[in-house]
Design an enzyme around this catalytic site. Sequence first.
Site, PDB file in Angstrom:
ATOM      1  N   ARG A 148       6.909  11.037  18.494  1.00  0.00           N
ATOM      2  CA  ARG A 148       7.795   9.940  18.100  1.00  0.00           C
ATOM      3  C   ARG A 148       8.454   9.448  19.380  1.00  0.00           C
ATOM      4  NH1 ARG A 148       7.126   7.932  12.782  1.00  0.00           N
ATOM      5  NH2 ARG A 148       6.129   9.669  11.743  1.00  0.00           N
ATOM      6  N   ASP A 151      12.534  -1.016   4.143  1.00  0.00           N
ATOM      7  CA  ASP A 151      11.522   0.047   4.174  1.00  0.00           C
ATOM      8  C   ASP A 151      12.105   1.248   4.921  1.00  0.00           C
ATOM      9  OD1 ASP A 151       9.062   1.220   3.690  1.00  0.00           O
ATOM     10  OD2 ASP A 151       8.076   0.298   5.414  1.00  0.00           O
ATOM     11  N   GLU A 210       0.059  -0.798   5.913  1.00  0.00           N
ATOM     12  CA  GLU A 210       1.137  -0.202   6.704  1.00  0.00           C
ATOM     13  C   GLU A 210       0.936   1.302   6.824  1.00  0.00           C
ATOM     14  OE1 GLU A 210       4.983   1.365   8.018  1.00  0.00           O
ATOM     15  OE2 GLU A 210       3.857   1.946   6.258  1.00  0.00           O
ATOM     16  N   THR A 229     -14.946  38.205  10.926  1.00  0.00           N
ATOM     17  CA  THR A 229     -14.782  38.448  12.358  1.00  0.00           C
ATOM     18  C   THR A 229     -15.613  37.431  13.129  1.00  0.00           C
ATOM     19  OG1 THR A 229     -16.515  40.095  12.078  1.00  0.00           O
ATOM     20  CG2 THR A 229     -14.253  40.903  12.213  1.00  0.00           C
ATOM     21  N   ASP A 276       0.844  -1.205   0.000  1.00  0.00           N
ATOM     22  CA  ASP A 276       0.000   0.000   0.000  1.00  0.00           C
ATOM     23  C   ASP A 276       0.878   1.254   0.000  1.00  0.00           C
ATOM     24  OD1 ASP A 276       0.791  -0.520   2.721  1.00  0.00           O
ATOM     25  OD2 ASP A 276      -0.760   0.846   3.428  1.00  0.00           O
ATOM     26  N   SER A 297       8.938   5.170  11.751  1.00  0.00           N
ATOM     27  CA  SER A 297       8.388   4.066  12.541  1.00  0.00           C
ATOM     28  C   SER A 297       7.945   2.911  11.654  1.00  0.00           C
ATOM     29  CB  SER A 297       7.178   4.544  13.346  1.00  0.00           C
ATOM     30  OG  SER A 297       7.510   5.692  14.093  1.00  0.00           O
ATOM     31  N   HIS A 332     -20.058  36.272  17.020  1.00  0.00           N
ATOM     32  CA  HIS A 332     -19.529  37.533  16.504  1.00  0.00           C
ATOM     33  C   HIS A 332     -18.422  37.997  17.456  1.00  0.00           C
ATOM     34  CE1 HIS A 332     -19.223  41.733  15.417  1.00  0.00           C
ATOM     35  NE2 HIS A 332     -20.004  41.520  14.352  1.00  0.00           N
TER      36      HIS A 332
END
Length: 455
Positions: free
Chosen positions: A328, A180, A153, A315, A88, A399, A213
């Site tokens: 991570r 990979d 993946e 506004t 994929d 990862s 507003h």
Amino acid sequence: MTAALDYAVQNADVFVDQLKDFLRIPSISTDSVYDADTRRAADWIADDLRSIGIPTVEVMETDGHPIVYAEMGDDPGKPTVLVYGHYDVQPPDPLELWDSPPFEPVEKDGIIYARGACDDKGQVLMHVKATEAYLKTTGELPVNLKFIIEGEEESGSVHLVPFIEQNRELLAADVVMISDTSLFADGVPSITYGLRGLAYVEVTLTGPERDLHSGVYGGGIENPVNALCKMIADLHDENHRVTIEGFYDPVRELSDEEREGFRALPFDEEAWLEEAGAPATKTEAGFSTLEGISARPTLDVNGMWGGYTGEGAKTVLPSQANAKISCRLVPDQMPDDITEKLRRHFEKHVPETMTLDFKDLHGGHAAIVDTKSPAMKAAATAMEAVFGRTPYFTREGGSIPVVADFKRILGLDSVLMGFGLDSDAIHSPNEHFGIDRFHQGIEASIRFLDAYSRQ
Ligand code: BES
Ligand code: ZN
């Protein structure tokens, strides 16, 4: 092995044409519009495995995209290698930034441009073509070989872990081979021994129940976009360290030896910065850029929205503010634990004037693999033969959560022998893969199987 190497050289152009065919299939796993195409990519790689002479090839159903499984050989005198990869690809957006259509591969100056060229179709095919080279010449393989090629993946591998759990015997092996990841630099061989994990969340702050507003209500009602910006700004301190309580507690500190290893790497920071297209680096105090991008944990906002973002000015005091935030992770941070720490942090700091919605999107474990195993040695031998110089052992910041899952469920270490470059624009417009690296990868795979069978 010589015959297999010769075969790979003679068929180099055919292999490239086959890669282009594979790349023409828009197997975008996250987008259900492409479900049929994603299956077509599974069938394509399964057909190719059959056509090269692998006796057992199955497209195995899951509750999501199918997993391609193949195997050849059960000689108890040979080691068993399990090759993992994914068919994929990431969505190609934004389309207008591509110089050529993402699913119409274009070859320019020895480089193939297409979504998935590097991540991961080109790198999966290297192992299939290496296998072909053996089977079409000697008719046999130096090892028992299995393939597991998944189609999710890029969307979190949700059905892969249960598949591994339910197919322990089928997947039994001595080592996992994965391509990979990246080379340290073009022509500079490396083998990756560490990958970061991930904890991905989405946060929504809701203030007033509808947009207001900003003149009529501003000054009396707190603005959720202002508040979320403040909360996010406070997630790092002046040393660029993450301020979530307990965030660093589980972090395995780098040994002096490892830090020495980082310093010894031929990292060209100027070139790296230029390639990133950024004016300056920013790293946690006390760590080098290289450590920062591979061996230290991070927290990044991936996207933020709320209020009016169209043309011109409106506004408005928005009702909601949203952010997608990912961390991570490094060993031994656990994704669930970090997600809980994030949740507690946000719950503690949400202003009394608004409510918080906190969603856990997905996570994955970091991994460190053994650099001294026989398979690692075989990979180093193979890389040295291909590049004519000793490979470095490196850690990378991306990862591949299944690496930790293979270890946990099957007890298997992985060899991360990747041929990408950080500059290959994976996940970005104009993703590409050097044809020379495709061939280096095929050669390395042929040499790895040979070297490993002798260990
Ligand atoms: N091939 C990458 C991971 C990678 C890239 C590792 C470069 C090392 C160097 C992989 O396909 C990927 O993008 N993984 C995701 C995982 C996530 C969705 C759990 C990532 O790293 O963002
Ligand atoms: Zn990938």
